[in-house]
Design an enzyme around this catalytic site. Sequence first.
Site, mmCIF file in Angstrom:
data_model
loop_
_atom_site.group_PDB
_atom_site.id
_atom_site.type_symbol
_atom_site.label_atom_id
_atom_site.label_comp_id
_atom_site.label_asym_id
_atom_site.label_seq_id
_atom_site.Cartn_x
_atom_site.Cartn_y
_atom_site.Cartn_z
ATOM 1 N N TYR A 127 12.688 -26.569 -48.519
ATOM 2 C CA TYR A 127 13.706 -27.593 -48.821
ATOM 3 C C TYR A 127 14.452 -28.039 -47.555
ATOM 4 C CZ TYR A 127 18.166 -29.394 -50.700
ATOM 5 O OH TYR A 127 19.289 -30.141 -50.962
ATOM 6 N N ILE A 128 15.137 -27.123 -46.906
ATOM 7 C CA ILE A 128 15.944 -27.529 -45.748
ATOM 8 C C ILE A 128 15.032 -27.815 -44.551
ATOM 9 C CG2 ILE A 128 17.801 -26.841 -44.188
ATOM 10 C CD1 ILE A 128 18.915 -25.156 -46.536
ATOM 11 N N ALA A 174 26.637 -11.457 -60.681
ATOM 12 C CA ALA A 174 26.951 -10.398 -59.708
ATOM 13 C C ALA A 174 26.913 -10.951 -58.290
ATOM 14 C CB ALA A 174 25.936 -9.266 -59.836
ATOM 15 N N PHE A 226 13.514 -21.380 -40.172
ATOM 16 C CA PHE A 226 14.014 -21.516 -41.552
ATOM 17 C C PHE A 226 13.346 -20.514 -42.496
ATOM 18 C CE2 PHE A 226 14.524 -25.729 -39.706
ATOM 19 C CZ PHE A 226 15.807 -26.079 -40.099
ATOM 20 N N ALA A 227 12.108 -20.092 -42.172
ATOM 21 C CA ALA A 227 11.327 -19.308 -43.133
ATOM 22 C C ALA A 227 12.076 -18.037 -43.532
ATOM 23 C CB ALA A 227 9.978 -18.938 -42.518
ATOM 24 N N ASP A 275 29.050 -12.936 -56.667
ATOM 25 C CA ASP A 275 29.632 -14.246 -56.366
ATOM 26 C C ASP A 275 31.090 -14.129 -55.930
ATOM 27 O OD1 ASP A 275 27.631 -16.100 -56.717
ATOM 28 O OD2 ASP A 275 28.083 -16.490 -58.825
ATOM 29 N N TYR A 316 20.557 -9.742 -48.873
ATOM 30 C CA TYR A 316 20.231 -11.061 -48.303
ATOM 31 C C TYR A 316 21.156 -11.353 -47.122
ATOM 32 C CZ TYR A 316 20.363 -16.108 -47.723
ATOM 33 O OH TYR A 316 20.375 -17.368 -47.166
#
Length: 355
Positions: free
Chosen positions: A11-12, A281, A73-74, A283, A141
């Site tokens: 996407y980006i 969870a 980006f990957a 956020d 992440y």
Amino acid sequence: MKVLVTGGAGYIGSHAVRELLDSGHQVVVLDNLSKGHEEAIDKRAAFVLASTEDVDLIVNKIKLHGIEAVMHFAADIEVGESVTDPFKYYQNNFSNAVSLLEALNICGVKKFVFSSTAAVYGNPERTPILESDLRNPINPYGRSKMMVEMALEDACKAYGMGYTILRYFNVAGASPDATIGEDHQPESHLIPKILMAAREGTAVKIFGTDYPTSDGTCVRDYVHVMDLARAHVLALENLSPGKGEVFNLGSESGFSVREVISACERVTGRKITVEEGPRRAGDPATLVASSKKIREQLGWERKYPDMETIVAHAWNWHTSHPEGYVKETEKSHFILTEMASEEYRMAETYRYFGE
Ligand code: UDP
């Protein structure tokens, strides 16, 4: 500049590739198509079907194409998945990034633009968030991205690697001509999910209505994907070997989930059914960036600052591509370029340089 773009089918990445090419740079896309779409790859770019872990292959491609800089980006991007499968994130986002950096180092490439994330801040100390604020990620992440940031800081000191870290807040929208856009399988992001609900007459679920915000729903900072792409080109053009920089990419204004739903109703002219659900969870209540630094240092200006334009471009993309990217019936020659024969490699070079 001759730029290798990893994740250029995503996407980006695909929007950044377009912006690079439109700005006169030459691009080689490297993507393993695990999440990206072959159809999203700009036909003006060369394409290498591979993962960033393959150091020998990347060294070969850097030399073949005379690569001078890399935009990376990957990556895997699902916070929830990172909690249940953290090794996937440490492997793909961190370890593979280190392999890529190793290949760059072997070849003496010292310009690296890195896709980072607001998730490195975790629950922020204050709003709007400054680049100098504490990194304290609350999920694998965010940690995997922070670890790459740290590896870059060390590579800068040890090998003179020049880098710019761009920390994204919420990216949305699509190219204004609706030819490239967002197509995640499965989709988890708010705006495409609301627009899907608008198209299909289904309900969108709000994850939490008891946050300490004006209307109880989470507040996020949305930036148009083309403005984000422009920031990457500015970052690249201002990079120097041996120097490191970090910039937030946000808008300094936040929209609650309910406000985003209202904007989508205005743009689509449809009433959107809403279901109120429990919190998701991980956020944080509010994530809003200060983007003063990139505006002042690189002269970044947003061309599409208003939420309704962001949503309108996303809506045009989704209505013109209801199934997302559809596979071209005839497989393009992209895949063939990577069949390891010297002739195909040459073809790849010719296509790249337009000879
Ligand atoms: N959100 C929601 N319903 C959805 C998807 C997202 O209420 O179906 C909320 C989510 O909890 C967050 C905000 O919308 O507060 C933005 O979520 P998204 O996944 O788009 O981006 P994130 O902020 O997680 O990067």
